[in-house]
Design an enzyme around this catalytic site. Structure first.
Site, PDB file in Angstrom:
ATOM      1  N   LYS A 134       0.435   0.411  -3.261  1.00 24.78           N
ATOM      2  CA  LYS A 134       0.062  -0.710  -4.131  1.00 24.78           C
ATOM      3  C   LYS A 134       0.073  -0.271  -5.598  1.00 24.78           C
ATOM      4  O   LYS A 134       0.648  -0.938  -6.464  1.00 24.78           O
ATOM      5  CB  LYS A 134      -1.326  -1.232  -3.735  1.00 24.78           C
ATOM      6  CG  LYS A 134      -1.738  -2.477  -4.484  1.00 24.78           C
ATOM      7  CD  LYS A 134      -3.087  -2.985  -4.022  1.00 24.78           C
ATOM      8  CE  LYS A 134      -4.182  -2.070  -4.486  1.00 24.78           C
ATOM      9  NZ  LYS A 134      -5.522  -2.533  -4.149  1.00 24.78           N
TER      10      LYS A 134
ATOM     11  N   ASP B 222      -2.529  -6.957  -3.313  1.00 22.89           N
ATOM     12  CA  ASP B 222      -3.958  -6.672  -3.237  1.00 22.89           C
ATOM     13  C   ASP B 222      -4.615  -7.815  -2.460  1.00 22.89           C
ATOM     14  O   ASP B 222      -3.937  -8.685  -1.911  1.00 22.89           O
ATOM     15  CB  ASP B 222      -4.567  -6.513  -4.640  1.00 22.89           C
ATOM     16  CG  ASP B 222      -4.655  -7.844  -5.384  1.00 22.89           C
ATOM     17  OD1 ASP B 222      -4.036  -8.844  -4.920  1.00 22.89           O
ATOM     18  OD2 ASP B 222      -5.332  -7.906  -6.408  1.00 22.89           O
TER      19      ASP B 222
END
Ligand code: SF4
Length: 215
Positions: free
Chosen positions: A121, A139
């Site tokens: 991420k 997220d």
């Protein structure tokens, strides 16, 4: 509405109303962004932005940070979630960037994820924000909003969400679509009670259609 139409509506909406969406983290260069993104795990951008000025003043570049000691850095991070790990990750990240990457923050996901504290991420955020690479960081907001609207179907992991979004969003829009979805989740399509009444995506939203049907 077909999936193609849904994507077209959503992208067109954001392009019209949020053409300049960007990260809310405050940074001046890739080093500062990487520090801020590592600190932002399980923490709000607002809190990170309150913390980073003192860090950047004391450690203006990756070389300075690579020489930091745990005891020097920890007090600057204490108010953030997981300060122990984040202190270790920041110092380890800086040391590896100096040792293996000549002091330059890497520009690719495979290189970035070698750094302590940097997962897929974070690497996707850095490469999309700094280099506008078509990488989608998923997220909690991106995951939830994509599922509610119906941009994703039966996605159970961030990676599944990432792959479905990448398949349907034109390459050149991926880097900004990340911000669109995050900001929409942060301010409108919030976790507990989405503010559907003030949301311009209602005509394309599966969650809203079900809400109407049930009432
Ligand atoms: S209509 Fe409601 S559920 Fe759908 S995107 Fe907007 S806020 Fe979220």
């Amino acid at each position: 509405m077909t999936k193609k139409e849904r994507y077209a509506f959503v992208l067109n909406y954001f392009e019209t109303y949020a053409p300049n969406a960007e990260t809310e983290l405050i940074y001046d260069n890739p080093y500062q962004l990487l520090v801020a993104v590592i600190l932002s795990a399980q923490c709000t951008d607002k809190r990170v932005n309150m913390t980073t000025p003192a860090i950047f003043a004391q450690y203006p570049d990756v070389y300075a940070l690579s020489k930091a000691t745990f005891d020097d850095l920890f007090p600057l991070i204490r108010s953030i979630s997981y300060p122990n790990n984040k202190t270790k990750h920041l110092i380890g990240m800086a040391q590896l960037v100096v040792e293996e990457f000549n002091g330059e923050i890497p520009a690719t996901v495979p290189e970035l994820i070698k750094l302590p504290g940097v997962g897929r991420k974070t690497a996707n955020v850095i490469t999309s924000v700094v280099h506008h690479q078509p990488n989608m960081a998923v997220d909690t907001h991106v995951f939830r909003v994509s599922a509610r609207i119906g941009l994703t179907t039966n996605a159970t992991t961030p990676l599944q969400t990432e792959l479905q979004l990448l398949k349907n969003i034109p390459t050149e829009k991926v880097h900004i679509a990340h911000h669109w979805l995050i900001l929409h989740g942060r301010y409108t399509c919030v976790a507990r009670s989405p503010k559907c009444g003030e949301c311009g995506l209602r005509p394309a939203c599966k969650y809203y259609a079900q809400l109407i049907k049930a009432n």
